[in-house]
Scaffold this active site. Structure first.
Site, PDB file in Angstrom:
ATOM      1  N   ASN A 252      -0.955  -6.751  -1.720  1.00 19.29           N
ATOM      2  CA  ASN A 252      -2.102  -6.904  -2.607  1.00 19.29           C
ATOM      3  C   ASN A 252      -1.638  -7.240  -4.026  1.00 19.29           C
ATOM      4  O   ASN A 252      -1.726  -8.375  -4.459  1.00 19.29           O
ATOM      5  CB  ASN A 252      -2.961  -5.646  -2.580  1.00 19.29           C
ATOM      6  CG  ASN A 252      -4.310  -5.824  -3.262  1.00 19.29           C
ATOM      7  OD1 ASN A 252      -5.199  -4.993  -3.171  1.00 19.29           O
ATOM      8  ND2 ASN A 252      -4.510  -6.928  -3.981  1.00 19.29           N
TER       9      ASN A 252
ATOM     10  N   LYS B 122      -8.946   1.132   7.300  1.00 20.72           N
ATOM     11  CA  LYS B 122      -7.670   1.581   6.728  1.00 20.72           C
ATOM     12  C   LYS B 122      -7.960   2.939   6.093  1.00 20.72           C
ATOM     13  O   LYS B 122      -8.738   3.045   5.138  1.00 20.72           O
ATOM     14  CB  LYS B 122      -7.171   0.589   5.676  1.00 20.72           C
ATOM     15  CG  LYS B 122      -5.975   1.126   4.871  1.00 20.72           C
ATOM     16  CD  LYS B 122      -5.448   0.106   3.882  1.00 20.72           C
ATOM     17  CE  LYS B 122      -4.525   0.767   2.872  1.00 20.72           C
ATOM     18  NZ  LYS B 122      -3.964  -0.188   1.912  1.00 20.72           N
TER      19      LYS B 122
ATOM     20  N   GLY C  30       1.192  -0.609  -6.394  1.00 22.13           N
ATOM     21  CA  GLY C  30       1.217  -1.291  -7.682  1.00 22.13           C
ATOM     22  C   GLY C  30       2.526  -1.216  -8.442  1.00 22.13           C
ATOM     23  O   GLY C  30       2.673  -1.858  -9.480  1.00 22.13           O
TER      24      GLY C  30
ATOM     25  N   ALA D  89       2.007  -1.607   0.586  1.00 23.54           N
ATOM     26  CA  ALA D  89       2.155  -1.102  -0.795  1.00 23.54           C
ATOM     27  C   ALA D  89       3.564  -1.214  -1.332  1.00 23.54           C
ATOM     28  O   ALA D  89       4.540  -0.849  -0.681  1.00 23.54           O
ATOM     29  CB  ALA D  89       1.690   0.357  -0.935  1.00 23.54           C
TER      30      ALA D  89
END
Lengths: 72, 257, 369
Positions: free
Chosen positions: B206, B97, B158, B184
């Protein structure tokens, strides 16, 4: 043959005195690192696992020993 | 369900997991198992002699997971290429990645460095998955230089802002000849389902799982959502039904049958 | 030996739907967010024909969204009617209608200047199949001269190699139009009696070579009436989609030529009615909202007026299809080259304005080229 032979190199940003023949395999043994668990760069060059035995470290070499951690 | 085809390999699961930000390796491994993911990303850092139990390679390999080393930490193409080579050495897989975000605050991917790194790595036989801004032209450029998929961001890493780039992702999907994987910013399983309904081939999650109250349970929820979204798309979604009405007939000039 | 329809164009999976779709399939297609072959096929069906007004409303909405309330105008210039081809449906086949002529350099300049003074900024230069009278060098010279005068120069001639298209692009052409005529290989072989045009596979590969050669846009189309129009339009749709995906920095446009009875007496086996032609155009507009759809003066005024802005966003006007037609008051042609709408520019533009459409002659300047 080896005697009191030391070499100063940088490992992961820290000064390190390497005793012995000065190969990467030697370094890993000294640091008690399982060879399959890490990837290595010497002076910004990636060293494939197969070539580790051929790389003779020299005074002042910068070694980076890397492993996987969690990441996105 | 059709399998996800990536880099000449096939995968049942269309949920890819990131392994960062978990509170422990044990919790991370539980989440991976609960998610059914067959592909996970990992990062490279200096080996820490004081914490050898953080070794991921062993446990992940034992789970039969395909590792996708990322190049995070790299600030330019040359660093990313080195990181990819180190990753391949360590993982034995050709997946990478490409992740280059020079700004440490918003972590937005650098389009130019990402393009150059991807081009070189593709030439070098890597299976390149570039993390990129949701730009349709950049996506075609990356496809042209041999990437195996494109990974447009949903929103900044995030931030959990969801699919703020939805309209751009739709354009990317419409034109793309390779899989599109949103990566993301997804916060909730419904957003993952929405990405799949839109036509994404997979999603990468994630923070939403690592930061959840119960990561393994959240991972399982995301897995269900990805399956649901994919199945809905295959089943043919009903249209929204908004269209204009003419005041006088437009086709009265057409006589006959 | 007929050519082979490649699998990426094969319409077989959608043909049944194109013949038997239900009203529910049509309604779903009308509002689909990301239309593909399934939606396009449904919109070709008899059930869609019953919902033609709904299709028109959607087509107009999408035309407005992507092209505004404008209509782009261009003009064709026939450089030469020499042709080595043997198309059954065309009065200019090598064994028909003598004598032939071509514009010599000075005549060509005069024609270009005449067109320019009419107000046009986009010209389409035409020749027949490759002959020594009208070959690449001849065309390149014409493109260069046209390029000095017009903002946009396009070409409709004979299939060329990518490098030949590159040389035309270098001379100033921005696009090439090349029609497959029909995608059905057996009919294609029967329609093209001799010469290079008989090569189906080469014809099929030509639009890709156009874009490979650096042209900004390729004009595509099927000659409606030669084969089952559902078959041909599905192939055309797939062909256009494939080219857009592969040559993502270039554009495609679609034209809708219908076979007209020609002087030699050819009657098309699958004649397309006005209603069905409208349905085809609406289907393309709904499923390819951002692709220019073009109508020529081959169609009658009433039809063109109705379609302007409703799916169609580009038209020719004040056309002369004879060589030297803009200078002299030449006789008009029959058959494939018959001009049905012979209104002058002013009348046509007045019609457009009455419909709330702004006529546009120029879409860009080539200042940076």
């Amino acid at each position: 043959m080896t005697g009191a032979f030391f070499m100063n190199i940088v490992v992961n940003g820290n000064q390190h005195e390497l005793a012995g023949a000065g190969t990467l395999d030697q370094l890993l043994k000294e640091l008690e690192i399982v060879p399959e668990r890490v990837a290595i760069m010497v002076n910004d060059r990636v060293i494939p696992k197969l070539n580790r035995k051929d790389v003779a470290l020299r005074e002042g070499d910068r070694v980076e020993i890397l492993t996987f951690i969690g990441g996105g | 369900m059709n399998k996800l085809k990536l880099g000449g390999k096939e995968f049942e699961s269309r949920l890819i997991l990131g392994t960062g930000k978990f509170s422990s390796v044990e919790i991370m491994l539980e989440a991976i198992k609960a998610s059914g993911a067959e592909l996970v990303t990992v990062a490279l850092r200096r080996f820490n002699r004081d914490r050898p139990s953080d070794d991921l390679l062993g446990p992940l390999t034992r789970l039969g997971i395909t590792l996708v080393p990322n190049t995070s930490g790299a600030r330019n193409a040359a660093e990313a290429v080195r990181a990819a080579q180190l990753g391949r050495e360590l993982s034995g897989s050709s997946f990478v990645k490409v992740e280059i975000h020079p700004n440490p605050h918003h972590l937005m991917p650098d389009p130019i460095e990402t393009y150059e790194a991807s081009r070189e790595l593709a030439r070098d036989g890597f299976i390149v998955l570039p993390y990129m801004p949701a730009d349709p032209v950049l996506a075609k450029r990356l496809e042209d230089v041999g990437c195996a998929a494109v990974m447009p961001l949903g929103s900044a890493i995030g931030t959990g802002q969801g699919l703020s780039t939805a309209e751009m992702v739709k354009l990317i999907i419409a034109d793309s000849g390779i899989p599109v994987i949103v990566d993301a910013g997804l916060r909730a399983p419904s957003e993952a389902a929405a990405a799949m309904e839109m036509g994404c081939s997979a999603v990468l999650v994630n923070s939403a799982i690592a930061a959840a109250g119960h990561p393994a349970a959240m991972a399982a929820a995301f897995a269900i959502a990805v399956k649901a979204g994919y199945a809905a798309r295959q089943a043919g979604l009903m249209s929204r039904g908004d269209h204009a009405v003419a005041t006088s007939p437009l086709t009265s000039f057409l006589t006959g049958s | 030996m007929p050519g082979v329809l490649p699998s990426f164009l094969d319409p077989a999976p959608w043909l049944t739907l194109a013949r038997t779709a239900a009203p529910a399939d049509v309604r779903r297609a009308l509002n689909a967010a990301q239309p593909g072959e399934t939606e396009f096929a449904a919109l070709l069906s008899p059930a869609a024909g019953e919902l033609l007004e709904d299709m028109a409303v959607r087509a107009r909405e999408l035309t407005r969204r992507h092209f505004g309330q404008t209509l782009t105008l261009y003009i064709p210039l026939y450089l030469s009617d020499y042709c080595s081809g043997g198309c059954v449906y065309c009065g200019f086949a090598a064994d028909r209608r003598q004598p032939r002529s071509r514009l010599e350099h000075d005549e060509m300049i005069r024609e270009l200047d005449a067109i320019k003074s009419m107000g046009f900024e986009e010209v389409l230069l035409l020749t027949g199949e490759r002959t020594p009278h009208a070959d690449l060098d001849y065309l390149r010279d014409a493109v260069a001269e046209a390029s000095r005068r017009f903002a946009a120069v396009t070409v409709e001639a004979f299939p060329m190699a990518a490098e030949e298209y590159r040389s035309l692009s270098g001379a100033g052409a921005i696009g090439v139009t090349i029609y497959q005529e029909t995608y059905e290989p057996v009919q294609y072989e029967q329609m093209h009696r001799w010469g290079p045009k008989r090569d189906y596979d080469n014809r099929l590969a030509t639009p890709a070579r156009v874009l490979e050669g650096g042209m900004r846009t390729v004009g595509m189309g099927a000659l409606l009436g030669l084969s089952d129009p559902r078959f041909d339009t599905l192939c055309l749709f797939r062909h256009a989609m494939q080219l857009r995906r592969r040559y993502w920095q270039s554009g495609v446009s679609i034209s809708f030529p219908r076979v007209c009875p020609q002087e030699g007496g050819y009657i098309p086996p699958f004649p397309v009615s006005d209603r069905y032609l409208a349905q085809i155009i609406f289907a393309f507009r709904i499923c390819m909202p951002d692709v220019p759809l073009v109508l020529s003066t081959r169609e009658a005024p009433g039809f063109r007026d109705g379609m302007a802005g409703v799916g169609v966003n580009k038209m020719s006007i004040a056309s002369r299809t004879t060589v030297g037609g803009y200078q002299a008051a030449a006789e008009s042609l029959d058959g494939q080259f018959h001009v049905n709408d012979d209104r002058d520019i002013e009348s046509f533009c007045a019609m457009l304005r009455a419909k709330g459409l702004e006529p546009v002659f120029k879409n860009w300047d080539k200042v940076y080229r």
